[in-house]
Design a protein around this motif. Structure first.
Motif, PDB file in Angstrom:
ATOM      1  N   ILE A 213      -2.473   7.078   8.728  1.00  0.00           N
ATOM      2  CA  ILE A 213      -1.742   7.027   7.643  1.00  0.00           C
ATOM      3  C   ILE A 213      -1.270   7.623   6.344  1.00  0.00           C
ATOM      4  CG2 ILE A 213      -4.159   6.844   5.794  1.00  0.00           C
ATOM      5  CD1 ILE A 213      -6.139   6.492   7.819  1.00  0.00           C
TER       6      ILE A 213
ATOM      7  N   PHE B 167       2.764   6.045   6.312  1.00  0.00           N
ATOM      8  CA  PHE B 167       2.339   4.162   6.545  1.00  0.00           C
ATOM      9  C   PHE B 167       2.171   4.680   4.728  1.00  0.00           C
ATOM     10  CE2 PHE B 167       0.592   0.241   4.978  1.00  0.00           C
ATOM     11  CZ  PHE B 167       1.061  -0.060   5.826  1.00  0.00           C
ATOM     12  N   GLU B 168       1.502   5.547   4.232  1.00  0.00           N
ATOM     13  CA  GLU B 168       1.774   4.754   2.860  1.00  0.00           C
ATOM     14  C   GLU B 168       2.502   5.906   2.236  1.00  0.00           C
ATOM     15  OE1 GLU B 168      -1.614   7.593   2.216  1.00  0.00           O
ATOM     16  OE2 GLU B 168      -3.218   6.083   2.206  1.00  0.00           O
TER      17      GLU B 168
ATOM     18  N   VAL C 137      -9.235   5.292   5.739  1.00  0.00           N
ATOM     19  CA  VAL C 137      -8.484   4.633   5.172  1.00  0.00           C
ATOM     20  C   VAL C 137      -8.547   3.683   3.984  1.00  0.00           C
ATOM     21  CG1 VAL C 137      -7.788   2.205   5.931  1.00  0.00           C
ATOM     22  CG2 VAL C 137      -8.174   3.534   7.907  1.00  0.00           C
TER      23      VAL C 137
ATOM     24  N   THR D 121     -10.180   1.649   1.510  1.00  0.00           N
ATOM     25  CA  THR D 121     -10.818   0.449   1.736  1.00  0.00           C
ATOM     26  C   THR D 121     -11.154  -0.451   0.632  1.00  0.00           C
ATOM     27  OG1 THR D 121     -12.683   1.537   2.463  1.00  0.00           O
ATOM     28  CG2 THR D 121     -11.863   0.704   4.198  1.00  0.00           C
TER      29      THR D 121
ATOM     30  N   SER E 207      -6.192  -2.629  -0.700  1.00  0.00           N
ATOM     31  CA  SER E 207      -5.380  -2.153   0.643  1.00  0.00           C
ATOM     32  C   SER E 207      -5.955  -4.431   1.811  1.00  0.00           C
ATOM     33  CB  SER E 207      -6.705  -1.445   1.390  1.00  0.00           C
ATOM     34  OG  SER E 207      -7.779  -2.292   1.493  1.00  0.00           O
TER      35      SER E 207
ATOM     36  N   THR F  47      -2.739  -4.779   3.715  1.00  0.00           N
ATOM     37  CA  THR F  47      -2.204  -4.246   4.050  1.00  0.00           C
ATOM     38  C   THR F  47      -3.455  -3.576   5.849  1.00  0.00           C
ATOM     39  OG1 THR F  47      -3.184  -1.828   2.978  1.00  0.00           O
ATOM     40  CG2 THR F  47      -0.544  -3.295   3.059  1.00  0.00           C
ATOM     41  N   LEU F  48      -4.621  -3.216   4.823  1.00  0.00           N
ATOM     42  CA  LEU F  48      -5.399  -3.574   6.417  1.00  0.00           C
ATOM     43  C   LEU F  48      -6.248  -4.505   6.662  1.00  0.00           C
ATOM     44  CD1 LEU F  48      -7.531  -1.293   7.487  1.00  0.00           C
ATOM     45  CD2 LEU F  48      -8.836  -1.628   5.546  1.00  0.00           C
TER      46      LEU F  48
ATOM     47  N   TRP G  57      -8.805  -1.464  13.544  1.00  0.00           N
ATOM     48  CA  TRP G  57      -8.426  -1.929  12.145  1.00  0.00           C
ATOM     49  C   TRP G  57      -6.493  -0.827  12.410  1.00  0.00           C
ATOM     50  CZ3 TRP G  57      -5.204   2.560  10.147  1.00  0.00           C
ATOM     51  CH2 TRP G  57      -6.208   3.567  11.006  1.00  0.00           C
ATOM     52  N   SER G  58      -5.855  -2.367  11.910  1.00  0.00           N
ATOM     53  CA  SER G  58      -4.854  -1.919  11.673  1.00  0.00           C
ATOM     54  C   SER G  58      -3.982  -1.844  10.276  1.00  0.00           C
ATOM     55  CB  SER G  58      -3.687  -2.853  12.681  1.00  0.00           C
ATOM     56  OG  SER G  58      -4.086  -2.849  14.219  1.00  0.00           O
ATOM     57  N   LEU G  59      -2.801  -1.120  10.357  1.00  0.00           N
ATOM     58  CA  LEU G  59      -1.972  -1.629   9.101  1.00  0.00           C
ATOM     59  C   LEU G  59      -0.915  -2.276   9.109  1.00  0.00           C
ATOM     60  CD1 LEU G  59      -2.879   2.551   7.461  1.00  0.00           C
ATOM     61  CD2 LEU G  59      -3.999   0.131   7.118  1.00  0.00           C
TER      62      LEU G  59
ATOM     63  N   ARG H 124       2.350  -3.821   6.683  1.00  0.00           N
ATOM     64  CA  ARG H 124       3.439  -4.066   5.867  1.00  0.00           C
ATOM     65  C   ARG H 124       3.920  -5.006   5.366  1.00  0.00           C
ATOM     66  NH1 ARG H 124       3.425   0.298   3.406  1.00  0.00           N
ATOM     67  NH2 ARG H 124       4.479   1.128   4.419  1.00  0.00           N
TER      68      ARG H 124
END
Length: 499
Positions: A223, A226-227, A245, A247, A251, A254-255, A471-473, A475
Motif C-alpha cells: 500500500i 502504491f500511495e 487501505v 476506504t 479511494s 483506485t480501490l 481487494w486490489s489497488l 491506477r
C-alpha cells in the motif's frame, strides 16, 4: 487538489514503460513450484504456465493451449484441439504429451479439495494429431472452469508454456547473501513472440505489449508503494490488510473490491471437549452477530450468511433457508449461553466462574486482529473466550477464507470432505454428494446437493460468517482490470496496449 490528483494519476502510470505490480504475499508463497498455490502464486502461474483453457479478466473461460473445444451432447465427453505450437524445449506438443502433462497435474493434487472437484474425470485420451478427449463419469457443467485453474497448467521441461516468460531478480548479491528481506522478491514478465503463443506473427508486436515488473510484499508495504506512486497495481489483498487501505470517498477510483462466492467462517478442527457436543457447536453459530461483525470493516460487499453454501448461486433451487430466522439475536444468545453453561456444569472440571477457552488459527494482519477482537467480544456474552492458537495443528477452530473455484454447491461441500482430514466433517454429506454426482439429471443432482448441505449444516462442523472479500489497488491508467466473482485478475490482459 486538482494538481495533487493529477500528480498521483501520472506517477507510476507511465504508458511507455513496464507495468509495475505488487503481489501480496511472501516470495516463498508466490514463486513456488508446488501445485498448492496462494492467490499471488495463482496469478503468476496463470501468466507463465498455460492450461487447456484459461480465465480472462471477466472470469470467463477462453482458449489457452487448446484453441477449440467441443462437449458431446450427453455432457460426458469434451474434445480439445491443441494449438500448433511446440513445448518450451522445442519438442512437438502432441496429444500424448499434453495428456501426460494434464495427468501429472491432476495426480499432483491428490489429497486436496480440488482433487475432489476433479473426481468426475474418468479418463484423458490422446486422439489423432493434436486432439485430446476428457471422458467423465457424469456430466460436469463446470469442467471448463476447473481446467482453467492455475493448478491445472500443462507444464513441460525447458521453460514456460504460458504467454509470458518469468525472469527472477534479486535486490543485489550482497543483500541476497545477507538474507535481506528484499532479496529474491523481484521478477520480470515478458511476452513470448506471437507464434510461440499460437497467434499470427505481427510486425512491431512489441509495441503493443508491456513487460511486467513484479514485486512481492506484505500488504502494508504494498500500500505504501502504491500511495507513493511506485507501482500501478496491487493484487491479492484480503480482509487481513483491508484496514490499512484508505476506504474513503477519494479511494473510489483506485480501490477495487471483488464481490465473491466462497467460504468465510470458522471450521471446527477438534471434536473434543466443548466442541465435541453438536448442540454447543450450534450455540457458537447462533451467538454470532454477523451483520455487526462485518460492519466493523465499513465496506460494501461483505454479505452475511448462516449457510455453508453461498446463497444466490446460479441454479440455486432455494431448498435451504437462512437459519434462526424466527429468533432475534438476544434470544439466540440466551439459548446459546444456556447450552454452554449446561455442558460445563456436567463435563467441565475447570473454574466455572471463568469463561471457557477456545483457540483459533488465522492469518496475521490488522484485519484479522480486528476480526478476532470482535469475535472474542461477541463470544464473551455466552461465556466463551477466543484466543489465537500458538500452532495451527492444535487449534480448536480455523478461519476459512476461500473463494469458490466455480459457483456450484459441490465446491463448498468438497471443502469439508472427510478424506481431506482437515477437521470435523460429515460422512452423510459426503455420501449425498457422491450420489448427486451419479445423477444424469441436473435437477435431481441439485436436490441431493441441497440435502448434503442440510446434513453438513446439521452437524455444525462449519460456522459460516459471510463471503470472502478480495481487494486490489488499480491506477487509473491501467486497462484490462475487471472485478469478478473469482477475485482473479490475470496479468496478460493488463500488459497489452490498446491497438
Amino acid at each position: 487538489m486538482a494538481i495533487c490528483l493529477a500528480m498521483v494519476t501520472a506517477c507510476g502510470s507511465s504508458d511507455d514503460g513496464a507495468l509495475d505490480v505488487v503481489l501480496i504475499g511472501t516470495p516463498e508463497s508466490v514463486y513456488t513450484q508446488d501445485l498448492r498455490l496462494s492467490p499471488g502464486a495463482q496469478i503468476l502461474r496463470a501468466a507463465t504456465q498455460g492450461g487447456l483453457v484459461a480465465l480472462d479478466a471477466h472470469g470467463e473461460v477462453v482458449p489457452a493451449l487448446a484453441e477449440t473445444w467441443l462437449p458431446t451432447e450427453d455432457g460426458l465427453s469434451y474434445i480439445f484441439r491443441l494449438r500448433d505450437i511446440p513445448w518450451p524445449d522445442g519438442s512437438e506438443m502432441t496429444a500424448a504429451s499434453a495428456r501426460a502433462a494434464l495427468e501429472r497435474a491432476i495426480g499432483g493434487l491428490e489429497g486436496t479439495a480440488l482433487a475432489q472437484d476433479l473426481a468426475p474425470i474418468e479418463e484423458v485420451r490422446a486422439m489423432a494429431g493434436r486432439v485430446i478427449e476428457i471422458r467423465l463419469s457424469a456430466p460436469e457443467p463446470d469442467l471448463l472452469k476447473l481446467l482453467a485453474q492455475s493448478e491445472l497448467a500443462l507444464r513441460h521441461e525447458g521453460g514456460f508454456t504460458g504467454p509470458m516468460i518469468l525472469t527472477r531478480e534479486t535486490a543485489d548479491e550482497e543483500n541476497a547473501e545477507e538474507g535481506d528481506a528484499a532479496a529474491g522478491r523481484f521478477a520480470r514478465l515478458d511476452f513470448k513472440p506471437p507464434l510461440e503463443r499460437g497467434m499470427p506473427m505481427a510486425d512491431n508486436w512489441q509495441d503493443h505489449v508491456r513487460e511486467v515488473e513484479i514485486t512481492v510484499a506484505q500488504a502494508r508495504e504494498a500500500i505504501v508503494m502504491f500511495e507513493a506512486g511506485d507501482v500501478e497495481l496491487v493484487l491479492a489483498g484480503d480482509l487481513g490488510g483491508l484496514p490499512l487501505v484508505d476506504t474513503g470517498p477519494l479511494s473510489s477510483g483506485t480501490l477495487r473490491v471483488d464481490a465473491t462466492f466462497g467460504l468465510f467462517g470458522l471450521h471446527v478442527r477438534r471434536d473434543g471437549g466443548l466442541l465435541g457436543n453438536n448442540g454447543v457447536r450450534e450455540a457458537l453459530a447462533m451467538a454470532i452477530d454477523r451483520e455487526g461483525l462485518l460492519a466493523t470493516f465499513n465496506i460494501g460487499g461483505l454479505v452475511p450468511t448462516t449457510r455453508p453454501v453461498s446463497p444466490g448461486l446460479p441454479g440455486d433451487p432455494g431448498f435451504i433457508a437462512e437459519r434462526w430466522r424466527d429468533m432475534v439475536l438476544a434470544e439466540r444468545r440466551q439459548e446459546a449461553a444456556v447450552r454452554i453453561d449446561a455442558w460445563r456444569r456436567q463435563f467441565d472440571d475447570g473454574d466455572l466462574s471463568q469463561p471457557a477457552r477456545l483457540t483459533i488459527t488465522m492469518g496475521e494482519g490488522p484485519g484479522w486482529d480486528r476480526l478476532l477482537q470482535e469475535l472474542d467480544a461477541q463470544m464473551a456474552q455466552i461465556g466463551i473466550t477466543i484466543e489465537r492458537s500458538e500452532t495451527a495443528r492444535t487449534a480448536d477452530l480455523a478461519l476459512m477464507d476461500k473463494i469458490a473455484r466455480y459457483p456450484a454447491p459441490r465446491w463448498f461441500l468438497n471443502q469439508f470432505h472427510c478424506g481431506l482430514e482437515l477437521g470435523l466433517c460429515s460422512e452423510a454429506a459426503d455420501e449425498l454428494v457422491a450420489q448427486a454426482m451419479q445423477q444424469m439429471d441436473l435437477s435431481a443432482r441439485a436436490s441431493l446437493m441441497a440435502q448434503a448441505e442440510a446434513e453438513l449444516m446439521a452437524e455444525n462442523v462449519y460456522i459460516p460468517i459471510g463471503a470472502p472479500l478480495r481487494w486490489s489497488l488499480v491506477r487509473g491508467g491501467v486497462e484490462g482490470f475487471e472485478a469478478n466473482i473469482y477475485g482473479f485478475h490475470p496479468l496478460p490482459p493488463m500488459a497489452q496496449r490498446p491497438r
